[in-house]
Design an enzyme around this catalytic site. Structure first.
Site, PDB file in Angstrom:
ATOM      1  N   GLU A  79      32.919  36.349  38.813  1.00 33.45           N
ATOM      2  CA  GLU A  79      32.155  37.591  38.604  1.00 33.45           C
ATOM      3  C   GLU A  79      30.678  37.315  38.388  1.00 33.45           C
ATOM      4  OE1 GLU A  79      33.259  39.881  35.142  1.00 33.45           O
ATOM      5  OE2 GLU A  79      31.804  41.433  35.611  1.00 33.45           O
ATOM      6  N   ASP A  99      37.300  36.005  36.262  1.00 33.00           N
ATOM      7  CA  ASP A  99      36.544  36.913  35.405  1.00 33.00           C
ATOM      8  C   ASP A  99      36.493  36.232  34.040  1.00 33.00           C
ATOM      9  OD1 ASP A  99      36.656  40.508  34.805  1.00 33.00           O
ATOM     10  OD2 ASP A  99      35.483  38.910  33.868  1.00 33.00           O
ATOM     11  N   ILE A 101      35.035  36.862  31.153  1.00 40.64           N
ATOM     12  CA  ILE A 101      35.360  37.795  30.067  1.00 40.64           C
ATOM     13  C   ILE A 101      35.606  39.155  30.711  1.00 40.64           C
ATOM     14  CG2 ILE A 101      34.649  38.975  27.959  1.00 40.64           C
ATOM     15  CD1 ILE A 101      32.820  36.685  27.281  1.00 40.64           C
ATOM     16  N   ASP A 102      36.867  39.563  30.718  1.00 45.80           N
ATOM     17  CA  ASP A 102      37.178  40.921  31.196  1.00 45.80           C
ATOM     18  C   ASP A 102      37.219  41.807  29.954  1.00 45.80           C
ATOM     19  OD1 ASP A 102      37.829  42.731  33.318  1.00 45.80           O
ATOM     20  OD2 ASP A 102      39.798  42.893  32.364  1.00 45.80           O
ATOM     21  N   THR A 104      33.777  42.977  28.713  1.00 48.07           N
ATOM     22  CA  THR A 104      32.525  42.532  28.070  1.00 48.07           C
ATOM     23  C   THR A 104      31.978  43.598  27.128  1.00 48.07           C
ATOM     24  OG1 THR A 104      31.971  41.083  29.920  1.00 48.07           O
ATOM     25  CG2 THR A 104      30.156  41.758  28.506  1.00 48.07           C
ATOM     26  N   ASP A 229      38.666  41.546  38.431  1.00 51.62           N
ATOM     27  CA  ASP A 229      39.267  42.301  37.311  1.00 51.62           C
ATOM     28  C   ASP A 229      40.790  42.328  37.399  1.00 51.62           C
ATOM     29  OD1 ASP A 229      36.610  44.677  37.680  1.00 51.62           O
ATOM     30  OD2 ASP A 229      36.834  43.214  36.062  1.00 51.62           O
TER      31      ASP A 229
HETATM   32  O1  LIG Z   1      34.156  43.455  31.458  1.00 56.17           O
HETATM   33  P1  LIG Z   1      34.101  43.254  32.911  1.00 56.17           P
HETATM   34  O2  LIG Z   1      34.548  41.906  33.387  1.00 56.17           O
HETATM   35  O3  LIG Z   1      32.800  43.649  33.492  1.00 56.17           O
HETATM   36  O4  LIG Z   1      35.207  44.222  33.601  1.00 56.17           O
HETATM   37  C1  LIG Z   1      35.286  45.588  33.237  1.00 56.17           C
HETATM   38  C2  LIG Z   1      34.491  46.439  34.214  1.00 56.17           C
HETATM   39  O5  LIG Z   1      33.166  45.980  34.246  1.00 56.17           O
HETATM   40  C3  LIG Z   1      34.524  47.883  33.753  1.00 56.17           C
HETATM   41  O6  LIG Z   1      33.881  48.659  34.742  1.00 56.17           O
HETATM   42  C4  LIG Z   1      35.904  48.407  33.532  1.00 56.17           C
HETATM   43  O7  LIG Z   1      36.473  48.612  34.800  1.00 56.17           O
HETATM   44  C5  LIG Z   1      36.761  47.477  32.738  1.00 56.17           C
HETATM   45  O8  LIG Z   1      38.081  47.937  32.766  1.00 56.17           O
HETATM   46  C6  LIG Z   1      36.714  46.081  33.315  1.00 56.17           C
HETATM   47  O9  LIG Z   1      37.568  45.246  32.577  1.00 56.17           O
HETATM   48 MG   LIG Z   2      36.250  42.439  34.513  1.00 56.06          MG
HETATM   49 MG   LIG Z   3      33.835  40.108  33.249  1.00 59.31          MG
END
Ligand SMILES: O=P(O)(O)O[C@H]1[C@H](O)[C@@H](O)[C@@H](O)[C@@H](O)[C@@H]1O
Ligand SMILES: [Mg+2]
Ligand SMILES: [Mg+2]
Length: 294
Positions: A79, A99, A101-102, A104, A229
């Site tokens: 990512e 990813d 950190i999913d 963030t 994701d």
């Molecule tokens: O935390 P991320 O890796 O950016 O992923 C997020 C995404 O950015 C956000 O738009 C949402 O769809 C979250 O569910 C994701 O986990």
């Molecule tokens: Mg993510």
């Molecule tokens: Mg992320």
């Protein structure tokens, strides 16, 4: 038709890569948890709600350099590497989709649902997926044809076939334009009016989707997320006996997904939920589907 298209596909077993991936996910989780309660420097990406921190970037660099050292021929889709300008291209080569950190936004706010998501594809087919929900200390993983597990215990979807008896998980991602927000909120309105038992969102697509694999939720849908994701949690749901689809075939680059306990629930959701136009992550024709049903 099923002959390996490239020599490395002849290697039927990718367990060594899986085991290495799991050990790295645990290392990465330690770095995430160390930073979890500390002050963070936050930068914005595609919108005021699309955040990135130094920890996201450092964890991804750590993962990629460790994997590259052990498997120098492998490719990566990360990512934060893509955000820094790396090309997003899925080839037949062994590829790690990461990813770091999913969730963030959750990480920045100390909302306790953050995950490391690592998927591995060969010939564009996912061989395994790892989702480590760090604060919960829940390690979800699945290997193609060998089942899905949570901390080593087998997982199975609920099998629910009646949409009116479902808990449905989704996300309102980082989009803040009127079309996306009106589409996403009206989707939730229509689902609640069916009615469904409940709609939930944890703030991490990967952990959201893993709830379907545990049977704790019966379906998950998302429009606008990226391949990193959901690439890992997609195989976890499938190996737990679930259905992962879109309009037809699941396409991790389409930025639309429906994961469900049964095809009947997946079909009902695809009738109710509408998409908004999203540029594909890569490959195929530019994302169409302006407001049509999924
Ligand atoms: O935390 P991320 O890796 O950016 O992923 C997020 C995404 O950015 C956000 O738009 C949402 O769809 C979250 O569910 C994701 O986990
Ligand atoms: Mg993510
Ligand atoms: Mg992320």
């Amino acid at each position: 038709l099923h002959a390996p298209r490239t020599p490395h596909a002849a290697m039927a077993d990718w367990t060594d890569c899986l085991d290495f991936g799991i050990s790295l996910a645990k290392q990465a989780s330690e770095a995430v948890l160390t930073a979890f309660n500390r002050q963070k420097e936050v930068k914005l990406k595609s919108s005021p709600a699309d955040l990135v921190t130094e920890t996201d970037q450092r964890v991804e660099k750590m993962l990629i350099s460790a994997i590259r050292k052990r498997y120098p021929q492998h490719r990566f889709i990360g990512e934060e590497s893509v955000a820094a300008g790396e090309p997003l291209e899925l080839t037949d080569r062994p590829t790690w989709i990461i990813d770091p950190i999913d969730g963030t936004v959750n990480f920045v706010h100390r909302f306790p649902f953050v995950a490391i998501s690592i998927a591995f594809t060969v010939n564009k087919q996912t061989e395994f997926g790892i989702v480590y929900s760090c604060v919960e200390d829940k390690l979800f993983h699945a290997q193609r044809g060998r089942g899905a597990f949570l901390n080593g215990e087998p997982l199975h979807v609920s099998g629910q076939e009646d949409i009116s008896r479902c808990v449905v998980v989704t996300e309102i991602g980082a989009e803040r334009d009127d079309l996306a927000l009106s589409t996403l909120t009206s989707n939730i309105f229509r689902l609640l009016k069916l009615p469904v038992h409940g709609v939930r969102a944890l703030g991490t697509a990967a952990v959201d989707m893993c709830q379907v694999a545990t049977g704790g939720a019966d379906a998950y849908y998302h429009i606008g997320m990226h391949c990193w994701d959901i690439a890992a949690s997609a195989i976890i749901v499938k190996e737990a006996g679930g259905v992962v689809t879109d309009t037809d075939e699941f396409d991790m680059m389409s930025r639309r997904v429906i994961a469900a306990s049964s095809s009947s629930v997946a079909n009902r959701i695809s009738q109710v939920v509408r998409a908004f136009p999203c540029r594909r992550d890569c490959g195929g024709a530019p994302g169409a589907n302006g407001g049509a049903a999924l």
